[in-house]
Write an enzyme that holds these catalytic residues in place. Structure first.
Site, mmCIF file in Angstrom:
data_model
loop_
_atom_site.group_PDB
_atom_site.id
_atom_site.type_symbol
_atom_site.label_atom_id
_atom_site.label_comp_id
_atom_site.label_asym_id
_atom_site.label_seq_id
_atom_site.Cartn_x
_atom_site.Cartn_y
_atom_site.Cartn_z
ATOM 1 C CG ASP A 167 -2.025 0.988 1.049
ATOM 2 O OD1 ASP A 167 -2.174 1.499 0.093
ATOM 3 O OD2 ASP A 167 -3.023 1.092 1.984
ATOM 4 C CB SER A 168 0.630 4.396 -1.775
ATOM 5 O OG SER A 168 -0.759 4.985 -1.556
ATOM 6 N N GLY A 174 -11.102 4.641 -0.708
ATOM 7 C CA GLY A 174 -12.424 5.220 -0.008
ATOM 8 C C GLY A 174 -13.582 4.393 0.345
ATOM 9 C CG ASP A 221 -6.238 -5.108 1.721
ATOM 10 O OD1 ASP A 221 -6.741 -4.421 0.911
ATOM 11 O OD2 ASP A 221 -6.099 -4.644 2.804
ATOM 12 C CB CYS A 245 -12.469 -26.065 9.272
ATOM 13 S SG CYS A 245 -10.969 -24.999 9.178
ATOM 14 C CB CYS A 272 -7.510 -24.620 9.269
ATOM 15 S SG CYS A 272 -8.001 -24.329 11.204
ATOM 16 C CB CYS A 299 -10.511 -27.032 12.393
ATOM 17 S SG CYS A 299 -11.511 -25.212 12.609
ATOM 18 C CG HIS A 316 -10.641 -21.187 11.971
ATOM 19 N ND1 HIS A 316 -11.254 -22.435 11.164
ATOM 20 C CD2 HIS A 316 -11.956 -20.226 11.937
ATOM 21 C CE1 HIS A 316 -12.404 -22.066 10.756
ATOM 22 N NE2 HIS A 316 -13.098 -21.030 11.229
#
Ligand SMILES: [Zn+2]
Length: 380
Positions: free
Chosen positions: A90-91, A213, A263, A301, A303, A306, A332
């Site tokens: 990001d700038s 924005g 993001d 799940c 992951c 889990c 998770h």
């Protein structure tokens, strides 16, 4: 750089592939946020294992700490944090306007004081692009002005004018080898400003376009409108990125409106307060309902959290302030965001996205705050 592989026939959802200097990114994509050169509580091995394709870094934060000299000496951001896959930076525009203590806007950027120690700094298009060049990110964002959602019309117009002028300056700066640069469309909830900003930026031919924005405190209906006002003016052959959004259901809504990249700090931020996200919505794992709940955070799940731990155990860890608790909820939640994107891509490829979209939204319980915003919108 961006290949549009397939368009959904019933919605605006798109399947794509973005080629960067550090690898290929399949879209729609969720990008975990590593503001301080670290996705909070997660290490690069975990991120790769859960299917992360690209992460975010931040110009403002990394420039203040550790500082550019250290990252330059390390050989760039990828090497400094030992992350081999793509990085988008990001700038710093957003932080200068949201975080910096005192600031003065000048024609070529913003004079401000660091949120850490108050030291004076200057960030403009030239400086932001130079920092991003040294960081060596795969995708650099232009330096823009992001006013609050309730800024008066005059301020919104000024922000759009500055954003356009600064984008042109960013366009002319040197880049890291193979670095892509994305423009950022501002304009708040004003359709004419959104259109004007989008058209001006598209004429400059950036490698992709972000809708900025949004996620600046506005109610959800306004956020959706800002996207709808902007999307028709963005070229189909370039990637579209909605900055800083959102819940899984909001990402699906935006994919259906033609957005490819997301993001959000949400999965790791709410993990640290003990909130888990599932396909059905978010819930507080600390609640007494889970005291003797020996099931996983989410049934089915895959992951690590889990597969390994129960809700009852994780609740205990969170209540005892054990680091493992917030780490496992971060695992998770981040996995869930990435998994939803995998499901979305499969659905678009199979031509079943519209059905997936309907079912996902029907099954997902939004937060009380989002429900209140929707009720107000209906009454308006
Ligand atoms: Zn899980």
């Amino acid at each position: 750089m961006f290949e549009l592989l397939k368009r959904d026939t019933q919605t605006k959802a798109r399947l794509g592939r973005l080629t960067t200097a550090h690898g290929v990114v399949d879209t729609p994509v969720f990008m975990p946020v590593g503001t301080q050169a670290s996705v909070k509580a997660l290490d690069p091995r975990e991120l790769r294992e859960m299917g992360t394709q690209i992460i975010l870094g931040n110009t403002y934060h990394l420039n203040i700490r550790p500082g550019l000299d250290i990252i330059r000496a390390a050989g760039g951001l990828h090497r400094f944090m030992n992350w081999e896959l793509p990085i988008l930076t990001d700038s710093g525009g957003f932080q200068v306007f949201s975080l910096a203590k005192i600031r003065t806007i000048k024609p070529h950027g913003v004079e401000f004081r660091s949120h850490l120690d108050g030291s004076p700094l200057f960030l403009g298009p030239k400086e932001s692009m130079e920092i991003q060049r040294v960081l060596g990110s795969d995708i650099a964002m232009v330096f823009d002005e992001c006013p609050p959602h309730d800024a008066p019309p005059k301020e919104q117009r000024q922000a759009v004018e500055r954003t356009i002028r600064w984008a042109r300056e960013c366009r002319e700066q040197p880049r890291a080898p193979g670095q892509l640069v994305f423009g950022i469309v501002q304009g708040g909830s004003n359709p004419a400003l959104r259109e004007e900003c989008a058209k001006e930026l598209v004429a400059m031919e950036f490698d992709g376009y972000a809708i900025g924005g949004v996620s600046v405190g506005e109610p959800e209906p306004d956020m959706l409108k800002a996207i709808e006002f902007t999307e028709p003016f963005l070229p189909a052959a370039k990637a579209r990125y909605a900055m800083g959004l959102g819940t899984p259901a909001q990402m699906i809504e935006l994919i259906a409106r033609g957005v490819d990249m997301f993001d959000c700090v949400l999965p790791t931020r709410i993990a640290r307060t003990g909130t888990a996200v599932t396909h059905a919505g978010a819930f507080a794992l600390k609640g007494s309902a889970h005291k003797t709940d020996f099931g996983p955070i989410e049934e089915g799940c895959e992951c690590y959290a889990c597969r390994t731990f129960t809700r009852a155990y994780l609740r205990h860890l969170l209540r005892a302030n054990e680091i493992l608790g917030l780490r496992m909820v971060s695992v998770h939640n981040s996995h869930l965001y990435l998994k939803v994107m995998t499901e979305v891509r499969a659905a678009i490829a199979a031509g079943t996205f519209a059905e997936f979209y309907r079912e996902f939204i029907a099954n997902y319980t939004p937060s009380q705050k989002i429900l209140a915003h929707r009720r107000r919108e209906v009454e308006r």
